[in-house]
Design an enzyme around this catalytic site. Structure first.
Site, PDB file in Angstrom:
ATOM      1  N   CYS A 164      30.062 -59.775   0.100  1.00 32.83           N
ATOM      2  CA  CYS A 164      30.583 -58.916   1.180  1.00 32.83           C
ATOM      3  C   CYS A 164      29.793 -59.079   2.483  1.00 32.83           C
ATOM      4  CB  CYS A 164      30.564 -57.450   0.764  1.00 32.83           C
ATOM      5  SG  CYS A 164      31.439 -57.135  -0.759  1.00 32.83           S
ATOM      6  N   HIS A 214      31.007 -53.116   7.129  1.00 30.12           N
ATOM      7  CA  HIS A 214      31.730 -53.603   5.956  1.00 30.12           C
ATOM      8  C   HIS A 214      32.496 -52.434   5.357  1.00 30.12           C
ATOM      9  CE1 HIS A 214      32.774 -55.144   2.137  1.00 30.12           C
ATOM     10  NE2 HIS A 214      31.826 -54.518   1.466  1.00 30.12           N
ATOM     11  N   ASN A 239      38.436 -52.925  -0.074  1.00 27.74           N
ATOM     12  CA  ASN A 239      37.275 -53.783   0.175  1.00 27.74           C
ATOM     13  C   ASN A 239      37.709 -55.249   0.079  1.00 27.74           C
ATOM     14  OD1 ASN A 239      34.895 -55.226   0.069  1.00 27.74           O
ATOM     15  ND2 ASN A 239      33.873 -53.843  -1.354  1.00 27.74           N
TER      16      ASN A 239
HETATM   17  N1  ACO Z   1      40.430 -43.244 -11.502  1.00 26.90           N
HETATM   18  C1  ACO Z   1      40.179 -42.070 -12.112  1.00 26.90           C
HETATM   19  N2  ACO Z   1      38.985 -41.765 -12.651  1.00 26.90           N
HETATM   20  C2  ACO Z   1      38.016 -42.691 -12.555  1.00 26.90           C
HETATM   21  C3  ACO Z   1      38.207 -43.925 -11.928  1.00 26.90           C
HETATM   22  C4  ACO Z   1      39.478 -44.205 -11.389  1.00 26.90           C
HETATM   23  N3  ACO Z   1      39.754 -45.344 -10.769  1.00 26.90           N
HETATM   24  N4  ACO Z   1      37.058 -44.617 -11.988  1.00 26.90           N
HETATM   25  C5  ACO Z   1      36.175 -43.853 -12.613  1.00 26.90           C
HETATM   26  N5  ACO Z   1      36.741 -42.680 -12.982  1.00 26.90           N
HETATM   27  C6  ACO Z   1      36.137 -41.559 -13.672  1.00 26.90           C
HETATM   28  C7  ACO Z   1      34.936 -41.972 -14.477  1.00 26.90           C
HETATM   29  O1  ACO Z   1      35.328 -42.437 -15.758  1.00 26.90           O
HETATM   30  C8  ACO Z   1      34.170 -40.676 -14.556  1.00 26.90           C
HETATM   31  O2  ACO Z   1      34.772 -39.842 -15.538  1.00 26.90           O
HETATM   32  P1  ACO Z   1      33.853 -38.885 -16.465  1.00 26.90           P
HETATM   33  O3  ACO Z   1      33.182 -37.937 -15.499  1.00 26.90           O
HETATM   34  O4  ACO Z   1      34.856 -38.234 -17.358  1.00 26.90           O
HETATM   35  O5  ACO Z   1      32.888 -39.790 -17.152  1.00 26.90           O
HETATM   36  C9  ACO Z   1      34.427 -40.027 -13.208  1.00 26.90           C
HETATM   37  O6  ACO Z   1      35.614 -40.650 -12.684  1.00 26.90           O
HETATM   38  C10 ACO Z   1      33.286 -40.210 -12.234  1.00 26.90           C
HETATM   39  O7  ACO Z   1      32.877 -41.586 -12.260  1.00 26.90           O
HETATM   40  P2  ACO Z   1      31.747 -42.133 -11.330  1.00 26.90           P
HETATM   41  O8  ACO Z   1      31.575 -43.596 -11.568  1.00 26.90           O
HETATM   42  O9  ACO Z   1      30.528 -41.249 -11.446  1.00 26.90           O
HETATM   43  O10 ACO Z   1      32.409 -41.888  -9.900  1.00 26.90           O
HETATM   44  P3  ACO Z   1      31.739 -41.972  -8.496  1.00 26.90           P
HETATM   45  O11 ACO Z   1      31.846 -40.669  -7.841  1.00 26.90           O
HETATM   46  O12 ACO Z   1      30.398 -42.634  -8.533  1.00 26.90           O
HETATM   47  O13 ACO Z   1      32.721 -42.960  -7.749  1.00 26.90           O
HETATM   48  C11 ACO Z   1      32.799 -45.254  -7.040  1.00 26.90           C
HETATM   49  C12 ACO Z   1      32.873 -44.285  -8.220  1.00 26.90           C
HETATM   50  C13 ACO Z   1      33.935 -44.940  -6.097  1.00 26.90           C
HETATM   51  C14 ACO Z   1      32.918 -46.663  -7.566  1.00 26.90           C
HETATM   52  C15 ACO Z   1      31.438 -45.035  -6.328  1.00 26.90           C
HETATM   53  O14 ACO Z   1      30.379 -45.116  -7.225  1.00 26.90           O
HETATM   54  C16 ACO Z   1      31.221 -46.038  -5.237  1.00 26.90           C
HETATM   55  O15 ACO Z   1      31.899 -46.020  -4.261  1.00 26.90           O
HETATM   56  N6  ACO Z   1      30.238 -46.893  -5.372  1.00 26.90           N
HETATM   57  C17 ACO Z   1      29.967 -47.921  -4.420  1.00 26.90           C
HETATM   58  C18 ACO Z   1      30.459 -49.166  -4.997  1.00 26.90           C
HETATM   59  C19 ACO Z   1      31.212 -50.032  -4.053  1.00 26.90           C
HETATM   60  O16 ACO Z   1      31.675 -49.666  -3.019  1.00 26.90           O
HETATM   61  N7  ACO Z   1      31.347 -51.247  -4.511  1.00 26.90           N
HETATM   62  C20 ACO Z   1      32.064 -52.213  -3.805  1.00 26.90           C
HETATM   63  C21 ACO Z   1      31.385 -53.491  -3.805  1.00 26.90           C
HETATM   64  S1  ACO Z   1      29.794 -53.386  -3.119  1.00 26.90           S
HETATM   65  C22 ACO Z   1      30.028 -53.238  -1.566  1.00 26.90           C
HETATM   66  O17 ACO Z   1      30.957 -53.786  -1.049  1.00 26.90           O
HETATM   67  C23 ACO Z   1      29.080 -52.374  -0.869  1.00 26.90           C
END
Ligand code: ACO
Length: 341
Positions: A118, A265, A295
């Site tokens: 990225c 980004h 993304n």
């Molecule tokens: N739909 C519904 N529920 C979901 C989904 C989905 N797509 N994905 C996860 N869940 C559930 C999980 O299973 C979990 O359920 P549980 O509480 O029953 O166990 C709950 O939602 C919370 O999951 P988390 O992983 O804790 O959710 P979080 O609030 O951290 O959000 C996310 C996840 C959006 C991926 C976040 O961590 C994030 O944005 N991280 C940054 C990662 C990123 O942007 N990566 C891209 C590449 S790197 C870059 O470009 C910077």
């Protein structure tokens, strides 16, 4: 900070391309257990564009490049080099840049890819700026292009909701260094101790699995799929982006209050907002496109730049801060004083 070079580099053309097919959150929730509400609340994403079956990353890159050349009033014959930042090349080799050169009708000038996921465009802009300042090239076409949909596991709701396909491009040109504005400078970082937190495992070299978390394990389909520890990526991203911005401002003697536009980004609206807050920037000084196309990895920063440029919001002399955070982790920032009319 003066480079002592007789040249400086200037963005003279901007372009972007998104494939036609739109995949909405609602449609995605018929494929995997998720919902529009969950995706929007956690990421800000509403939809993503998906490459057609008969398209390749080079096709997206070529379309964006054509628009950037057109915008600059140039043709491929005016270009001295092409660099494509991509994580999803058409093939292992030749480089996607060489395929783009062919598709644009160019010949006999260097073309190569760079891979910083990225952060590829931010890394690329630093590289181009250095080569132009060094007097090596006069005009370079820099493209960020990705087909992230091709390396997603469409059954993994943790990752498949986050990414999309697209391309963005700029033409950079050398001018005398006493010309006002242009690229001011860049700061780049990488810390490989974080490499296991965000990966797409696919061994090109046939490595066998071992105890190291980054030893390659080919999945049964032989296709790389993105794996991510989302919470940890989020936490480190916000910290490192805040740090790199501070470092860039200090290195180039710029005050935070001088920044007109943050061109980040586009990974997640919450990362964007946290970074803007750290910078004490007004939300409407921050370019947001993640809602429209999710993304798009290396394409994300040039697509954001293209978006704000096409909206007619960029004015000569304005200060832009481009920044990105990526797998590796590799991150960085560029400071650009807008010199295009
Ligand atoms: N739909 C519904 N529920 C979901 C989904 C989905 N797509 N994905 C996860 N869940 C559930 C999980 O299973 C979990 O359920 P549980 O509480 O029953 O166990 C709950 O939602 C919370 O999951 P988390 O992983 O804790 O959710 P979080 O609030 O951290 O959000 C996310 C996840 C959006 C991926 C976040 O961590 C994030 O944005 N991280 C940054 C990662 C990123 O942007 N990566 C891209 C590449 S790197 C870059 O470009 C910077």
């Amino acid at each position: 900070m003066s480079s002592g070079s007789p040249f400086s580099s200037h963005i003279v053309g901007v372009g972007g391309y998104l494939p036609e097919r739109i995949l909405s959150n609602d449609e995605l929730s018929t494929m995997v257990e998720t919902s529009d509400e969950w995706i929007r609340e956690r990421t800000g994403i509403r939809q993503r564009h998906i490459i057609a079956k008969d398209q390749h990353t080079s096709d997206l890159a070529t379309e964006a490049a054509k628009q950037a050349l057109d915008d600059a009033g140039l043709t491929i014959d005016d270009i001295d080099a092409i660099i494509v930042a991509t994580t999803t090349p058409d093939l292992i080799f030749p480089s996607t840049a060489s395929i783009v050169q062919y598709k644009l009708g160019g010949k006999d000038f260097p073309a190569w890819d760079i891979q910083a996921v990225c952060s590829g465009f931010v890394y690329g802009l630093a590289q181009v700026d250095g080569m132009i300042r060094g007097g090596m090239f006069e005009r370079i076409l820099l493209i960020g292009a990705e087909s992230m949909s091709r390396i997603l596991d469409w059954q993994d709701r943790l990752t498949c909701v986050l990414f999309g396909d697209g391309a963005g491009a700029v033409v950079l040109e050398a001018r005398a260094s006493d010309a006002p504005n242009g690229v001011i400078g860049s700061v780049l970082h990488c810390d490989g101790s974080y490499r296991h937190l965000l990966m797409a495992q696919h061994s090109y070299s046939g490595s066998v699995p071992g105890e190291d978390p980054t030893d390659f394990q080919l999945d049964s389909a032989g296709v790389a799929a993105i794996e991510m520890k989302g919470n940890e990526v989020f936490r480190v991203a916000v910290t490192k982006l805040g740090e790199v911005v501070g470092e860039a401002l200090e290195r180039y003697g710029v005050e935070q209050s001088e920044i007109d536009w943050l061109v980040p980004h586009q990974a997640n609206i919450r990362i964007l907002k946290a970074t803007a807050k750290k910078l004490k920037m007004n939300q409407n000084q921050m370019v947001v496109t993640v809602n429209h196309h999710a993304n798009t990895s290396a394409a994300s920063v040039p697509l954001a730049l293209n978006h704000i440029y096409r909206e007619g919001k960029l004015k000569q002399g304005q200060l832009l801060l481009l920044e990105a955070f990526a797998s590796g982790f590799a991150w960085g920032a560029n400071l650009v004083r807008w010199s295009k009319g």
